[in-house]
Design an enzyme around this catalytic site. Structure first.
Site, PDB file in Angstrom:
ATOM      1  N   SER A 176      -9.751  45.652 -22.186  1.00  0.00           N
ATOM      2  CA  SER A 176      -8.951  44.370 -22.350  1.00  0.00           C
ATOM      3  C   SER A 176     -10.046  43.377 -22.868  1.00  0.00           C
ATOM      4  CB  SER A 176      -8.228  43.941 -21.109  1.00  0.00           C
ATOM      5  OG  SER A 176      -7.830  42.651 -21.163  1.00  0.00           O
ATOM      6  N   TYR A 217      -8.237  42.244 -11.890  1.00  0.00           N
ATOM      7  CA  TYR A 217      -7.759  42.979 -13.026  1.00  0.00           C
ATOM      8  C   TYR A 217      -9.153  42.929 -13.947  1.00  0.00           C
ATOM      9  CZ  TYR A 217      -5.515  44.060 -17.468  1.00  0.00           C
ATOM     10  OH  TYR A 217      -5.027  44.657 -18.595  1.00  0.00           O
TER      11      TYR A 217
END
Ligand code: NDP
Length: 224
Positions: free
Chosen positions: A138, A151
């Protein structure tokens, strides 16, 4: 190398968002796709739509289940050319307010899940001296954002692992691409709309099909 009917691919997190779009794009080119996810209903629905696909019901954080499903796929399909380690979850919020169990679950699914899938699949590719791996990390691995400390940490862990493993694979015929999507229109944050940070809500996003196209282009480029 073109992705086509000779391509046997496993996609984790195959039943929604980026994984579903990638599975559909692979199947549209004739590939045999192993669809890995937990939800049986969505797995059955997708596999009935995608000709030649196989359901691989497994929690990526469960090493034995992943090994068993990867082995079953390799036997039934006759090999594995491509693995897309995509399954992931997100829980957002200030770190000290985040349920510790939810934080650990992100580490288990996003990072340990990636290790489990590649550990199970790669030896079979090395035996044939051929294959490609895609790790869906990501943009949160490259830049830190508030409310996504854990995250982002799991995505950065995927990045560090993938970069190191890519070096280890050099010269083996098995290559690796890491993908760093920005904001994508998927169900990733749908379970906690009230905790979606403003910066995320306001950001521009792209359709998962665009990420899938970029993944397939990267595979083609690396194999050519
Ligand atoms: P979605 O929530 O749309 O899809 C997640 C998929 O993963 C589902 O198929 C889900 O099925 C599966 N999954 C979740 N937990 C597990 C598990 N423990 N074992 C196996 N499968 C699991 O998410 P996205 O498509 O958005 O996310 C895919 C990847 O892309 C993730 O790694 C995410 O971090 C990354 N990403 C997403 C971005 C975005 O903006 N959406 C941006 C950057 C990266 P089931 O629950 O049935 O198992």
């Amino acid at each position: 190398m073109e992705i086509g009917p000779a391509t046997r691919a496993i996609v984790s997190g195959a039943t929604s968002g980026i994984g579903e779009a990638t599975s559909r794009a692979l199947a549209a080119r004739g590939a045999t796709v192993g669809l890995m996810a937990r939800g049986a209903e969505r797995l059955a629905a997708l596999s009935s739509e995608l000709e030649g696909s196989l359901e691989l019901p497994a929690d990526v954080g469960d090493r034995e289940a992943v090994e068993s499903e990867v082995s079953r796929f390799a036997e039934q399909a006759g090999g594995i050319e491509l693995v897309v380690a995509n399954a992931g979850i997100a829980r957002t919020g200030p770190f000290l307010e985040l349920d510790p169990a939810a934080a650990e679950e992100m580490v288990r699914v996003n990072f340990v899940g990636t290790l489990n899938l590649l550990r199970a699949a790669v030896p079979r590719m090395l035996d044939r001296g051929r294959g490609h791996l895609v790790v869906v990390s990501s943009a949160a691995a490259l830049r830190a954002f508030p409310w996504t400390a854990v995250y982002g940490g799991t995505k950065a862990a995927q990045r560090a692992f993938a970069e190191a493993f890519r070096h280890e694979l050099s010269g083996t015929g098995v290559s690796l691409t890491t993908v760093y999507p920005g904001e994508v229109e998927t169900a990733l944050h749908a379970h906690e709309p009230e905790r979606t940070p403003d910066w995320l809500r306001r950001g521009e996003s792209v359709a998962p099909e665009r990420v899938a196209d970029a993944i397939l282009d990267a595979v083609w480029y690396r194999w050519s």
